[in-house]
Design a protein around this motif. Structure first.
Motif, PDB file in Angstrom:
ATOM      1  N   ASP A   1      18.076   4.249  -5.311  1.00  0.00           N
ATOM      2  CA  ASP A   1      17.229   3.609  -4.313  1.00  0.00           C
ATOM      3  C   ASP A   1      16.442   2.481  -4.984  1.00  0.00           C
ATOM      4  O   ASP A   1      15.747   2.715  -5.977  1.00  0.00           O
ATOM      5  CB  ASP A   1      16.264   4.648  -3.726  1.00  0.00           C
ATOM      6  CG  ASP A   1      15.495   4.134  -2.524  1.00  0.00           C
ATOM      7  OD1 ASP A   1      15.081   2.953  -2.548  1.00  0.00           O
ATOM      8  OD2 ASP A   1      15.286   4.898  -1.578  1.00  0.00           O
ATOM      9  N   PRO A   2      16.513   1.255  -4.466  1.00  0.00           N
ATOM     10  CA  PRO A   2      15.811   0.143  -5.116  1.00  0.00           C
ATOM     11  C   PRO A   2      14.299   0.330  -5.157  1.00  0.00           C
ATOM     12  O   PRO A   2      13.643  -0.112  -6.095  1.00  0.00           O
ATOM     13  CB  PRO A   2      16.207  -1.077  -4.276  1.00  0.00           C
ATOM     14  CG  PRO A   2      16.709  -0.530  -2.987  1.00  0.00           C
ATOM     15  CD  PRO A   2      17.306   0.807  -3.301  1.00  0.00           C
ATOM     16  N   SER A   3      13.719   0.986  -4.141  1.00  0.00           N
ATOM     17  CA  SER A   3      12.273   1.194  -4.150  1.00  0.00           C
ATOM     18  C   SER A   3      11.870   2.139  -5.273  1.00  0.00           C
ATOM     19  O   SER A   3      10.805   1.982  -5.882  1.00  0.00           O
ATOM     20  CB  SER A   3      11.794   1.730  -2.792  1.00  0.00           C
ATOM     21  OG  SER A   3      12.336   3.010  -2.530  1.00  0.00           O
TER      22      SER A   3
ATOM     23  N   ASP B   1       0.836  -1.200   0.000  1.00  0.00           N
ATOM     24  CA  ASP B   1       0.000   0.000   0.000  1.00  0.00           C
ATOM     25  C   ASP B   1       0.872   1.252   0.000  1.00  0.00           C
ATOM     26  O   ASP B   1       0.585   2.221  -0.714  1.00  0.00           O
ATOM     27  CB  ASP B   1      -0.916   0.011   1.233  1.00  0.00           C
ATOM     28  CG  ASP B   1      -1.978  -1.067   1.173  1.00  0.00           C
ATOM     29  OD1 ASP B   1      -2.245  -1.578   0.073  1.00  0.00           O
ATOM     30  OD2 ASP B   1      -2.537  -1.403   2.234  1.00  0.00           O
ATOM     31  N   ARG B   2       1.924   1.230   0.817  1.00  0.00           N
ATOM     32  CA  ARG B   2       2.825   2.378   0.888  1.00  0.00           C
ATOM     33  C   ARG B   2       3.497   2.614  -0.463  1.00  0.00           C
ATOM     34  O   ARG B   2       3.637   3.739  -0.922  1.00  0.00           O
ATOM     35  CB  ARG B   2       3.874   2.152   1.964  1.00  0.00           C
ATOM     36  CG  ARG B   2       4.807   3.349   2.172  1.00  0.00           C
ATOM     37  CD  ARG B   2       5.783   3.112   3.305  1.00  0.00           C
ATOM     38  NE  ARG B   2       6.662   1.997   3.024  1.00  0.00           N
ATOM     39  CZ  ARG B   2       6.744   0.896   3.771  1.00  0.00           C
ATOM     40  NH1 ARG B   2       5.983   0.747   4.847  1.00  0.00           N
ATOM     41  NH2 ARG B   2       7.593  -0.066   3.463  1.00  0.00           N
ATOM     42  N   ARG B   3       3.898   1.524  -1.119  1.00  0.00           N
ATOM     43  CA  ARG B   3       4.555   1.645  -2.420  1.00  0.00           C
ATOM     44  C   ARG B   3       3.606   2.252  -3.448  1.00  0.00           C
ATOM     45  O   ARG B   3       3.993   3.138  -4.227  1.00  0.00           O
ATOM     46  CB  ARG B   3       5.039   0.277  -2.882  1.00  0.00           C
ATOM     47  CG  ARG B   3       5.813   0.296  -4.200  1.00  0.00           C
ATOM     48  CD  ARG B   3       6.373  -1.067  -4.526  1.00  0.00           C
ATOM     49  NE  ARG B   3       7.298  -1.485  -3.496  1.00  0.00           N
ATOM     50  CZ  ARG B   3       7.265  -2.672  -2.882  1.00  0.00           C
ATOM     51  NH1 ARG B   3       6.352  -3.565  -3.210  1.00  0.00           N
ATOM     52  NH2 ARG B   3       8.141  -2.971  -1.963  1.00  0.00           N
ATOM     53  N   LYS B   4       2.360   1.796  -3.457  1.00  0.00           N
ATOM     54  CA  LYS B   4       1.385   2.331  -4.417  1.00  0.00           C
ATOM     55  C   LYS B   4       1.109   3.805  -4.175  1.00  0.00           C
ATOM     56  O   LYS B   4       1.019   4.600  -5.116  1.00  0.00           O
ATOM     57  CB  LYS B   4       0.077   1.526  -4.330  1.00  0.00           C
ATOM     58  CG  LYS B   4       0.164   0.124  -4.897  1.00  0.00           C
ATOM     59  CD  LYS B   4      -1.178  -0.594  -4.762  1.00  0.00           C
ATOM     60  CE  LYS B   4      -1.115  -2.009  -5.323  1.00  0.00           C
ATOM     61  NZ  LYS B   4      -2.404  -2.728  -5.147  1.00  0.00           N
ATOM     62  N   LEU B   5       0.971   4.186  -2.909  1.00  0.00           N
ATOM     63  CA  LEU B   5       0.708   5.586  -2.590  1.00  0.00           C
ATOM     64  C   LEU B   5       1.901   6.471  -2.953  1.00  0.00           C
ATOM     65  O   LEU B   5       1.721   7.584  -3.467  1.00  0.00           O
ATOM     66  CB  LEU B   5       0.371   5.731  -1.103  1.00  0.00           C
ATOM     67  CG  LEU B   5      -0.998   5.195  -0.672  1.00  0.00           C
ATOM     68  CD1 LEU B   5      -1.092   5.136   0.848  1.00  0.00           C
ATOM     69  CD2 LEU B   5      -2.125   6.065  -1.246  1.00  0.00           C
TER      70      LEU B   5
END
Length: 208
Positions: free
Chosen positions: A105-107, A50-54
């Motif tokens: 940053d990998p994210s 969820d954090r990644r999508k936001l």
């Protein structure tokens, strides 16, 4: 830290004039999910996905929403190749060996759905892609993306590396365009005549 993440998300929602329910549905959650997280602290932390999508939706770092900052050892190392892609008359590649490395940053790379193994950084020379790209800019090239679609690509023309804009035409034709109107473009080329090296997905520039 959790309170900071909630405050940051609330500020983003207010700034972009979003609403809790719509964002919750985008995540596949019940309509009250985001409101409960911000107002009641339930859940205490956002689910990682969820954090990644936001973060991708708002165009911010996951760290702003409660994710951890990547440590230096966690960063992805991308080779900086000892070649140049001309945004002018064309520059021949004398060598393609790494001369340095940049870390990402990998994210952030995951958010762009990029495979680190297919990435390299090269330098732009010339001004035919100005104002989009300038002489001396570093560009991140995704060699895994050689699909014909509108965008900026590194391609090989007559043995020289060039960075140009690709525009699709009806049928199997493409236009190779220079963003600077002073320089020529090549309309209505057959796709078989165009040797794509990779898509440009990021550019960095030294200021001053």
């Amino acid at each position: 830290m959790d309170g900071e993440a909630r405050a940051a998300l609330e500020a983003l929602i207010q700034e972009r004039r979003e609403d809790y329910a719509s964002l919750s549905r985008m995540l596949g959650r019940n309509p009250a999910y985001i409101q409960q997280f911000i107002k009641r602290g339930v859940p205490k932390k956002l689910d990682e996905e969820d954090r990644r999508k936001l973060a991708r939706y708002f165009g911010v770092s996951e760290a702003l929403l409660g994710g951890r900052n990547a440590a230096p050892d966690d960063l992805i190392s991308v080779p900086v190749l000892d070649v140049q892609a001309s945004a002018g008359p064309g520059a021949f590649a004398d060598s393609e060996r790494p001369k340095a490395r940049m870390r990402f940053d990998p994210s952030w790379l995951r958010g762009l759905t990029l495979d680190p193994r297919q990435l390299s950084v090269i330098q732009v020379t010339g001004d035919s892609m100005a104002p989009t790209l300038h002489d001396g800019d570093d560009i991140l090239v995704d060699r895994g993306d050689r699909r014909f679609r509108d965008g900026i690509y590194v391609l090989r023309l007559d043995g020289a590396l060039n960075v140009k804009r690709l525009l699709l035409e009806p049928g199997r034709k493409v236009t190779i365009r220079s963003d600077n109107p002073v320089y020529p473009s090549w309309p209505s080329l057959d796709r078989g005549e165009v040797n794509l090296i990779g898509r440009v997905v990021w550019a960095g520039r030294r200021l001053g």
